[in-house]
Design a protein around this motif. Sequence first.
Motif, PDB file in Angstrom:
ATOM      1  N   MET A  31       0.804  -1.221   0.000  1.00 26.91           N
ATOM      2  CA  MET A  31       0.000   0.000   0.000  1.00 26.91           C
ATOM      3  C   MET A  31       0.843   1.281   0.000  1.00 26.91           C
ATOM      4  SD  MET A  31      -2.963  -1.040  -0.503  1.00 26.91           S
ATOM      5  CE  MET A  31      -3.914   0.452  -0.263  1.00 26.91           C
ATOM      6  N   ALA A  32       2.131   1.167   0.250  1.00 24.50           N
ATOM      7  CA  ALA A  32       3.006   2.337   0.177  1.00 24.50           C
ATOM      8  C   ALA A  32       3.061   2.903  -1.247  1.00 24.50           C
ATOM      9  CB  ALA A  32       4.410   1.977   0.663  1.00 24.50           C
ATOM     10  N   ALA A  33       2.702   2.079  -2.235  1.00 25.60           N
ATOM     11  CA  ALA A  33       2.722   2.526  -3.631  1.00 25.60           C
ATOM     12  C   ALA A  33       1.329   2.559  -4.245  1.00 25.60           C
ATOM     13  CB  ALA A  33       3.622   1.607  -4.461  1.00 25.60           C
ATOM     14  N   VAL A  34       0.305   2.528  -3.390  1.00 23.68           N
ATOM     15  CA  VAL A  34      -1.065   2.469  -3.893  1.00 23.68           C
ATOM     16  C   VAL A  34      -1.926   3.553  -3.253  1.00 23.68           C
ATOM     17  CG1 VAL A  34      -3.163   1.054  -3.957  1.00 23.68           C
ATOM     18  CG2 VAL A  34      -0.945  -0.019  -4.322  1.00 23.68           C
ATOM     19  N   ALA A  35      -2.630   4.270  -4.095  1.00 25.99           N
ATOM     20  CA  ALA A  35      -3.700   5.164  -3.643  1.00 25.99           C
ATOM     21  C   ALA A  35      -4.979   4.512  -4.143  1.00 25.99           C
ATOM     22  CB  ALA A  35      -3.535   6.560  -4.218  1.00 25.99           C
ATOM     23  N   PRO A  36      -5.736   3.867  -3.262  1.00 29.02           N
ATOM     24  CA  PRO A  36      -6.930   3.145  -3.690  1.00 29.02           C
ATOM     25  C   PRO A  36      -7.841   3.995  -4.585  1.00 29.02           C
ATOM     26  CG  PRO A  36      -6.508   2.702  -1.393  1.00 29.02           C
ATOM     27  CD  PRO A  36      -5.566   3.800  -1.802  1.00 29.02           C
ATOM     28  N   GLY A  37      -8.235   3.393  -5.712  1.00 26.63           N
ATOM     29  CA  GLY A  37      -9.114   4.066  -6.657  1.00 26.63           C
ATOM     30  C   GLY A  37      -8.409   5.000  -7.616  1.00 26.63           C
ATOM     31  N   ASN A  38      -7.085   5.094  -7.526  1.00 24.45           N
ATOM     32  CA  ASN A  38      -6.327   6.039  -8.341  1.00 24.45           C
ATOM     33  C   ASN A  38      -5.463   5.302  -9.363  1.00 24.45           C
ATOM     34  OD1 ASN A  38      -4.647   8.009  -9.390  1.00 24.45           O
ATOM     35  ND2 ASN A  38      -4.342   9.032  -7.437  1.00 24.45           N
ATOM     36  N   ALA A  39      -5.795   5.449 -10.638  1.00 21.79           N
ATOM     37  CA  ALA A  39      -5.042   4.791 -11.703  1.00 21.79           C
ATOM     38  C   ALA A  39      -3.633   5.354 -11.845  1.00 21.79           C
ATOM     39  CB  ALA A  39      -5.782   4.917 -13.031  1.00 21.79           C
ATOM     40  N   SER A  40      -3.349   6.468 -11.191  1.00 28.31           N
ATOM     41  CA  SER A  40      -1.999   7.046 -11.225  1.00 28.31           C
ATOM     42  C   SER A  40      -1.136   6.546 -10.071  1.00 28.31           C
ATOM     43  CB  SER A  40      -2.083   8.580 -11.188  1.00 28.31           C
ATOM     44  OG  SER A  40      -2.693   9.053 -12.366  1.00 28.31           O
ATOM     45  N   SER A  41      -1.619   5.563  -9.324  1.00 34.03           N
ATOM     46  CA  SER A  41      -0.818   4.971  -8.252  1.00 34.03           C
ATOM     47  C   SER A  41       0.474   4.416  -8.833  1.00 34.03           C
ATOM     48  CB  SER A  41      -1.581   3.829  -7.581  1.00 34.03           C
ATOM     49  OG  SER A  41      -2.697   4.305  -6.878  1.00 34.03           O
ATOM     50  N   ALA A  42       1.544   4.536  -8.075  1.00 32.98           N
ATOM     51  CA  ALA A  42       2.850   4.070  -8.550  1.00 32.98           C
ATOM     52  C   ALA A  42       2.815   2.614  -8.989  1.00 32.98           C
ATOM     53  CB  ALA A  42       3.898   4.281  -7.465  1.00 32.98           C
ATOM     54  N   LEU A  43       2.145   1.752  -8.218  1.00 30.37           N
ATOM     55  CA  LEU A  43       2.098   0.334  -8.577  1.00 30.37           C
ATOM     56  C   LEU A  43       1.432   0.115  -9.933  1.00 30.37           C
ATOM     57  CD1 LEU A  43       2.779  -2.543  -7.673  1.00 30.37           C
ATOM     58  CD2 LEU A  43       0.530  -2.639  -6.590  1.00 30.37           C
ATOM     59  N   VAL A  44       0.412   0.865 -10.232  1.00 31.96           N
ATOM     60  CA  VAL A  44      -0.255   0.754 -11.532  1.00 31.96           C
ATOM     61  C   VAL A  44       0.680   1.221 -12.639  1.00 31.96           C
ATOM     62  CG1 VAL A  44      -2.182   1.561 -12.953  1.00 31.96           C
ATOM     63  CG2 VAL A  44      -2.566   1.027 -10.545  1.00 31.96           C
ATOM     64  N   ILE A  45       1.288   2.353 -12.454  1.00 30.80           N
ATOM     65  CA  ILE A  45       2.157   2.934 -13.487  1.00 30.80           C
ATOM     66  C   ILE A  45       3.327   2.008 -13.820  1.00 30.80           C
ATOM     67  CG2 ILE A  45       3.702   4.866 -14.026  1.00 30.80           C
ATOM     68  CD1 ILE A  45       0.671   5.577 -13.990  1.00 30.80           C
ATOM     69  N   VAL A  46       4.012   1.483 -12.815  1.00 30.26           N
ATOM     70  CA  VAL A  46       5.210   0.680 -13.086  1.00 30.26           C
ATOM     71  C   VAL A  46       4.917  -0.700 -13.644  1.00 30.26           C
ATOM     72  CG1 VAL A  46       6.587   1.930 -11.382  1.00 30.26           C
ATOM     73  CG2 VAL A  46       5.485  -0.225 -10.722  1.00 30.26           C
ATOM     74  N   THR A  47       3.687  -1.207 -13.456  1.00 30.90           N
ATOM     75  CA  THR A  47       3.375  -2.550 -13.950  1.00 30.90           C
ATOM     76  C   THR A  47       2.647  -2.548 -15.291  1.00 30.90           C
ATOM     77  OG1 THR A  47       1.357  -2.610 -12.615  1.00 30.90           O
ATOM     78  CG2 THR A  47       3.350  -3.597 -11.647  1.00 30.90           C
ATOM     79  N   GLN A  48       2.224  -1.412 -15.766  1.00 30.46           N
ATOM     80  CA  GLN A  48       1.539  -1.345 -17.060  1.00 30.46           C
ATOM     81  C   GLN A  48       2.549  -1.491 -18.199  1.00 30.46           C
ATOM     82  OE1 GLN A  48      -2.019  -1.291 -17.093  1.00 30.46           O
ATOM     83  NE2 GLN A  48      -1.359  -1.717 -15.002  1.00 30.46           N
ATOM     84  N   ALA A  49       2.094  -1.801 -19.395  1.00 32.10           N
ATOM     85  CA  ALA A  49       2.974  -1.913 -20.554  1.00 32.10           C
ATOM     86  C   ALA A  49       3.800  -0.637 -20.665  1.00 32.10           C
ATOM     87  CB  ALA A  49       2.158  -2.130 -21.825  1.00 32.10           C
TER      88      ALA A  49
END
Length: 74
Positions: free
Chosen positions: A25-43
């Motif tokens: 959760m240190a890299a996640v803002a729930p409900g936010n597609a700009s969360s770091a975890l989302v950004i780094v794991t996307q294509a």
Amino acid sequence: SDCVPSHGARSPAGRYSMTTYAGVMAAVAPGNASSALVIVTQAGGVMHSFLSGDQAGKAAMIRTWVMNGAPQSR
């Protein structure tokens, strides 16, 4: 399973441990597609190539989980 080998408890890469929900959760803002975890794991993201198997499917699953509030399951 793809992340813990590098982001485990012993010496987590980038000082980011993914061995606990709180750590993730240190890299996640729930409900936010700009969360770091989302950004780094996307294509095109720096961690996307470390996803095994169906990379696009796993990236989509991570994004969906974050967008759905990143619930803790267990």
